[in-house]
Scaffold this active site. Structure first.
Site, mmCIF file in Angstrom:
data_model
loop_
_atom_site.group_PDB
_atom_site.id
_atom_site.type_symbol
_atom_site.label_atom_id
_atom_site.label_comp_id
_atom_site.label_asym_id
_atom_site.label_seq_id
_atom_site.Cartn_x
_atom_site.Cartn_y
_atom_site.Cartn_z
ATOM 1 C CG ASP A 1 -2.132 0.854 1.052
ATOM 2 O OD1 ASP A 1 -2.168 1.611 0.065
ATOM 3 O OD2 ASP A 1 -3.040 0.793 1.889
ATOM 4 C CE LYS B 1 -5.506 5.951 7.837
ATOM 5 N NZ LYS B 1 -5.538 4.489 8.046
ATOM 6 C CG ASP C 1 -3.519 4.310 -2.737
ATOM 7 O OD1 ASP C 1 -4.463 3.513 -2.553
ATOM 8 O OD2 ASP C 1 -3.242 5.212 -1.924
#
Length: 1321
Positions: A1008, A1077, A1236
């Site tokens: 990742d 986050k 991604d």
């Protein structure tokens, strides 16, 4: 005032002066509103009789008393407006004599100097002279006092400008020391001088035709000063009337003039560069950027409706209706704008099949009568017809070929630009060979030219390429092809529900029996209703130019329409569905079946089978290796097998309006005719027939929408029956054979089911237009083909565990939704109960609303899980594939919507690669590291540290694998519990095998990206600090940007707490990585402070200890700290983001949508326009469609500017993924991506990581921002575009300067990424 009106009457009665006014109207259109009212009144009177004209004008002579004051005011305002207008003409606009053909003329004797209706008579000859010279033929009477004043001011101004110019030439370095106000050189004074005297106005340099002419346009567009400079200039002119400029003012003037000259020189230099780039670009990839045809989109929807209507008539065999409809459109001249040559070609093809050449000749006449020209499709139909006539005269064929040549059309282009169906191609070739017996079609193979430098080597240097094969034989692949073909021909798939394993109770059996009986009754009822509606519609006037639905109801068998309607009833949720959504779904299902039937009728299935049979030689393990890509192989096979129909059918997609109207018609049939007995569940009640569907209205936000809802009786029956079968559309299921490779914009993915290469909103066509004009999409298509070529299987042991929990009341902790029986239930509530107070009733109502909402959400989640698990269970013993397409930014997605690897933790866990590979020396270590990554426990630990941690918990790993539901249940505490459990099972098998290095593993290991959006920003800006924060720089330990921001926010909070900020003290101990986050992750994708506050608010509410009364203040406070921290950490990122945002704002304000091209050549356009409402009248209700993608509307500036930065970054991360997929494919790796997050076998993780880093460096080694700047400059600031001179000059110049100033970059060395362990990990 009365004298002026008498003059107006005299001029109105004089026809020549009226013509004169019309001739000069273009120049004086915006003089003033009062003048415009006189002119428009005069034009209206031209068509009236002399008597009417006289009466009307005489009435104007006698003013009404109550309007006297108003007229005096208008007279005063007229002088002010005319004075301001003449000043504007003198200072703001530089007239081009060569192009405008109109000059500033001497004012007439009346003093108005603008409107010819108040001047003496002028002959047509005089007017011609005026249009050429600008002065001859005008009156020579004395000017009025205020015009003399303006002339004097003009003379003074010109003298002053000459002095300034001489001063600048003598003292180029003069500096200003005075006030801010200064006089500046007027734009364009270096090129021409405009005079208000009677002499002819002459440019200083007479422009010549050609290049000089264009350069004057460019200079006029670039040299206008911005609004602030105009204001300063006007202020100075105003002051100059009362005082003479002193030495101090002159010094200021010189300095400001010098700055202006420098700015103009900069703009001129930029435009010269633009001109050179435009003229030098011929065949380069950047020059081939397509553009959206905004004018062509004006009537596109109507043309599409007409084409689809005619094709539906032809398909159903109703040629007479099609012919009559086309003639009705053609006869109404104003409706010919909705036609084009392709519309006429539809009927030409019909007559060509019948061999009726005289009918084709008539249509040729209609085409030319409508003002169109026959195209290749027209001549193809004519030649086909000639080929079908046994004894067609060679003279006729020769005449046809000669006429083609006269129209500039080549016979060789027929084979590449026309779409042939059935045996059309063979007939055309037969006709041509009557004249040229040895003629062979000229087929153009795609070459490896035109690729960007980024991908050139991939296509030209293939010596080391080893394309992977499937672990299947050719025979097995062909068997899968036949099964998939059967599924797509049926258009639907019926599978067993995972709830079928439950024991059948007596009530369940009863309900199932009742539903079967009702289904049979409803089928008969709907069949009868459909036939009655078709009879009514068929009797409508076939020659009326209005469309109707009759042809669309004749495309399929009646039973197929009924099956589609009954399927929608079975899938309708208890809470109901929006009428628009339900109607759209029904219309799309009809279109899908029609499209499949069309391909059968055109004999495509047989040819598809032949080509696919040969195509499997590339994929099967029992065939020799072939060094070509799937797209290339398929195209070569099509070139070899030219006979018969083309697989790229060129079918017309239906407009959204047609789909919606057809679906609404079917819904109306259902609502009207589907009924049940009211006592079906309770025989004690009175029996009456009630509808099972209700059309009602409800509110979504502030808008009222139509809603279709099931009757509670039917909903209860469906829930209690717990039906064992589920029916899906064929495209919902994974494919049983490898997908057809994408070879063009319109062909790929499924065998027969239509699929779009680029997803878009219903009705949006700008993406398709761009793609069709793009000349080389091969890298993008090849990447999609690679992603779709990955074969999958089901992890059956894990699936069985999940199904057992699903059927046993589910588990919220493990993300398995519980059944509706677990939904909260409230006791019955009587609003009239006197035992409750008003406040208690309000609380109960609120609780009931929340319970209803919770029940609806639970049902939605439960059905979603049921669909996914049932599809997985249906495919448990199969090998299957997911065809891929992309969104408008280039991000890729699997086509099947429910079950795929982009889904939740549950669906990802039950998917494994169909092909297994040995673990090798490091494979087991990668499995362990992957497991620790899934737990989320060691994010800031090195890979070696994670591996050591995995070895310390090996006992828990093995226990989880052996006893997942009855053991220690360690896996349940992971961030991704089901994937963690699947990994535990794989590790257990590997460590217990005799040799773990030889253990065959099918398990996908993920790598990742570390906040991938910020990685791209840091690479674009070469930002050392930002690159280090997101692991572009090699480090011993992974850098966690989320923890870094959280730490910085905590430092800010601590400082504020010391300074006595109350909310900072309350937040002590509550700021964590989890809180910030989501906001940090989405800032790069354009989240606003408002959106970030909502994200933080949600996280704070999840903390039980945090005081809820301070949530709003705390989230508002924290989001500011997060944005401040990010700005300090990623300074380069913010500069690039601001540059992109401001560029998009100015582009959209100029009336354009933002468009760019990815480094792989994929054209991208943002489809955000101002919303317009369109009322669609249907049988059931009127739909107020909110359309925000219409290219005729102006761009939505807010959406355009906010979306450009995130969309641009998304296009870059998709480009990186595509590059990685192509090079992994050439290396023989199995590769799959979730944006991604890259997946591969444990054996090949290191190889994939190497490729991933190399391609990231290769991508960002390209001048991405410079290329973007050049593209935007050429597209939106191209000096050769006519609209350049129509724009507001200061905005045009400001946009040009902004786009040319690419943000500066830092000193980060991109090659460091290749050494970064934690770039992707």
């Amino acid at each position: 005032m009365s004298v002026l009106r008498v003059c107006a009457v005299a001029k109105c009665l004089s026809r020549p002066s009226l013509l004169e006014k019309c001739a000069l109207r273009g120049y004086f259109a915006d003089c003033c509103r009062l003048c415009a009212s006189f002119r428009s009144g005069a034009v209206r009177r031209i068509s009236e009789t002399p008597l009417q004209l006289q009466r009307r004008n005489v009435s104007l002579v006698i003013p009404k008393k109550e309007d006297a004051k108003k007229r005096v005011l208008e007279q005063s305002q007229l002088f002010d407006v005319l004075e301001a207008r003449i000043q504007q003409l003198e200072t703001d606009i530089v007239l081009d004599v060569q192009h405008a053909d109109v000059q500033v003329v001497k004012a007439s004797s009346s003093g108005k100097g603008v409107s010819s209706s108040w001047s003496s008579k002028t002959t047509s000859k005089d007017k011609t002279v005026i249009s050429k010279s600008g002065a001859k033929g005008t009156s020579k009477s004395q000017q009025s006092r205020w015009m003399e004043k303006l002339a004097k001011e003009k003379t003074k101004k010109l003298q002053k400008q000459q002095e300034i110019k001489q001063t600048v030439q003598k003292k180029p370095t003069a500096k200003s020391k005075g006030s801010k106000s200064s006089s500046q050189i007027l734009p364009g004074t270096a090129h021409k001088t405009i005079s208000t005297t009677a002499n002819k106005t002459t440019p200083a340099v007479k422009p010549s035709r050609g290049c000089t002419k264009i350069s004057d346009k460019i200079h006029a567009a670039a040299t206008s000063t911005p609004a602030t400079e105009h204001k300063a200039s006007k202020g100075k002119c105003k002051n100059s009337r009362n005082q003479h400029p002193g030495d101090k003012e002159q010094s200021q003037t010189v300095n400001d003039a010098q700055n202006t000259v420098m700015k103009l020189a900069e703009v001129e230099e930029l435009e010269e560069r633009l001109i050179q780039q435009v003229t030098q670009r011929t065949s380069s990839s950047v020059a081939e950027h397509p553009q959206v045809d905004s004018e062509g989109s004006t009537y596109r929807d109507m043309q599409l409706s007409i084409r689809s209507y005619l094709e539906a008539c032809v398909f159903s065999g109703n040629i007479e209706r099609a012919s009559g409809f086309l003639l009705s459109q053609h006869r109404v001249v104003r409706r010919r704008k909705f036609l084009n040559t392709d519309v006429y070609n539809i009927l030409m093809r019909v007559w060509a099949k019948k061999g009726l050449l005289h009918q084709i000749g008539r249509i040729f006449i209609l085409v030319e009568e409508a003002g169109f020209k026959p195209n290749l499709g027209s001549y193809s139909a004519a030649l086909e017809c000639m080929g079908r006539i046994p004894s067609c005269s060679p003279k006729i064929i020769t005449r046809c070929l000669n006429q083609m040549q006269q129209h500039g059309l080549s016979v060789d282009d027929l084979w590449s630009q026309c779409v042939f169906r059935q045996d059309e191609r063979d007939m055309v070739l037969k006709a041509i060979r009557v004249i040229h017996p040895d003629y062979q079609p000229c087929l153009k193979l795609s070459t490896n030219e035109g690729y960007t430098s980024l991908i050139q080597d991939f296509y030209t240097q293939r010596e080391d390429h080893h394309y992977p094969k499937l672990d299947l034989t050719k025979e097995e692949l062909l068997q899968g092809f036949e099964r998939q073909l059967d599924v797509e021909q049926a258009c639907t798939v019926t599978i067993d529900s995972v709830e079928a394993a439950k024991p059948v109770t007596e009530n369940m059996a009863k309900m199932r029996g009742l539903l079967v009986e009702l289904g049979a009754q409803w089928q008969k009822t709907l069949l009868q209703a459909l036939r009655e509606i078709k009879v009514i519609l068929s009797s409508s006037n076939t020659r009326d130019y209005r469309l109707n639905l009759y042809p669309y109801l004749c495309l399929l068998e009646d039973k197929e329409y009924v099956d589609i309607m009954l399927q929608s009833v079975a899938n309708l949720p208890p809470s109901g569905e929006s009428l628009k959504v339900l109607a759209s779904d029904l219309g799309n299902r009809v279109y899908t079946k029609y499209s499949v039937r069309q391909k059968h009728q055109n004999q495509m299935v047989e040819k598809l089978g032949k080509i696919y049979c040969s195509y499997t030689d590339l994929l099967a393990k029992d065939t020799k290796e072939c060094n070509v890509l799937p797209r290339e192989k398929w195209c070569n096979l099509e070139m070899e097998l030219t006979s018969g129909p083309m697989l790229q059918d060129g079918e017309t997609s239906w407009p959204y309006i047609v789909i919606l109207e057809l679906g609404t018609c079917l819904v109306d049939m259902m609502v009207t005719n589907l009924k049940i007995n009211s006592d079906i569940l309770n025989p004690a009640q009175d029996r009456k027939r009630i509808s099972i569907l209700y059309h009602m209205y409800t509110f979504r936000s502030i808008r009222q929408i139509g809603f279709i809802k099931l009757h509670p009786i039917l909903s209860q029956m469906q829930q209690e029956a717990m039906l064992t079968k589920l029916t899906f559309d064929s495209f919902v299921m994974p494919m049983l054979c490898p997908p057809v490779p994408w070879t063009s914009v319109k062909f790929g993915a499924y065998l027969l089911t239509p699929a779009k290469l680029m997803r878009s909103v219903d009705g949006a066509v700008q993406h398709d237009v761009l793609l069709e004009k793009c000349q080389n999409l091969h890298p993008v298509l090849d990447s999609l083909n690679q992603l779709g070529s990955c074969a999958w299987r089901i992890n059956k042991p894990l699936l069985d565990i999940i199904i057992s929990i699903f059927n046993d009341r589910g588990s919220d902790k493990l993300d398995i939704p519980p059944p509706l029986t677990e939904a909260p239930r409230l006791p019955p509530f009587n609003p009239q109960d006197p035992n409750h107070t008003a406040s208690e009733k309000a609380i109960i109502r609120r609780e009931m609303i929340n319970a209803k909402k919770k029940s609806s959400e639970m049902h939605s989640l439960r059905m979603d899980a049921l669909y996914k698990l049932s599809i997985a269970n249906h495919m448990r013993d199969e090998m299957f594939w997911f065809p891929h397409n992309m969104d408008f930014r280039g991000r890729t997605y699997p086509c099947p919507p429910y079950f795929n690897h982009l889904g939740s933790d549950v669906t990802r866990a039950i998917l494994v690669f169909a092909e297994g590979k040995p673990l090798g020396p490091k494979g087991l270590d990668w499995l362990k590291i992957h497991l620790v990554n899934l737990t989320g426990l060691k994010k800031r630990t090195s890979l070696q540290g994670r591996l050591e941690y995995a070895n310390t918990i090996m006992e828990d790993i093995l226990d989880s694998a052996d006893n997942p539901l009855n053991g220690k249940k360690w896996w349940m505490n992971a961030d991704e519990p089901w994937q963690a459990l699947a990994c535990c099972m794989e590790i257990a098998k590997a460590v217990r095998s005799p040799d773990s290095t030889k253990f065959i593993s099918n398990f996908p290991v993920h790598q990742d990206g570390s906040c991938n959006g910020l990685q791209h920003y840091a690479a674009l800006g070469r930002d050392v600090i930002g690159a280090t924060s997101v692991n572009l720089m090699p480090c011993d330990l992974p850098q966690d940007v989320y923890s870094g921001v959280a730490q910085q926010v905590e430092e800010f909070r601590a400082q504020d707490a010391e300074n006595g900020v109350k909310i900072a003290k309350i937040l002590d101990g509550f700021i964590s990585r989890k809180v910030v986050k989501q906001t940090v992750m989405t800032v790069v994708y354009g989240v606003t402070r408002y959106g970030g506050r909502l994200q933080i608010e949600k996280r704070l509410k999840e903390i039980d200890e945090f005081p809820k009364e301070h949530v709003w203040d705390a989230s508002h406070y924290l989001v500011q700290l997060v944005f401040t921290g990010l700005k300090e950490m990623f300074e380069g990122t913010r500069e690039i983001q601001d540059w992109l945002t401001e560029s998009a704002r100015l582009i959209s304000k100029s009336g354009h949508t933002v468009q760019w091209v990815t480094p792989l050549g994929l054209p991208i356009i943002q489809p955000y326009h101002r919303t317009r409402s369109q009322m669609m009248k249907s049988i059931m209700q009127h739909f107020n469609l909110q359309i925000n993608h219409d290219t005729k509307e102006r761009p939505d500036t807010v959406k355009q500017k906010n979306a450009f930065p995130p969309n641009f970054i998304h296009s870059l991360d998709s480009t990186h993924m595509m590059l990685t997929s192509l090079h992994c494919y050439s290396a023989g790796l199995t590769f799959v991506s979730v944006h991604d997050c890259f997946w591969t076998h444990a054996l090949t993780v290191d190889t994939m990581n190497k490729v991933c880093r190399e391609q990231f460096v290769a991508l960002h080694s390209q001048p991405i921002l410079e290329d973007l700047s050049n593209f935007l400059l050429q597209k939106y600031c191209n000096p050769f575009l006519n609209e350049a001179k129509k724009k507001k000059y200061q905005e045009y110049r400001r946009l040009m300067q902004l786009l040319a100033k690419v943000p500066k970059t830092g000193d980060f060395d991109l090659k460091q990424v290749k050494k970064s362990t934690y770039f992707f990990s």
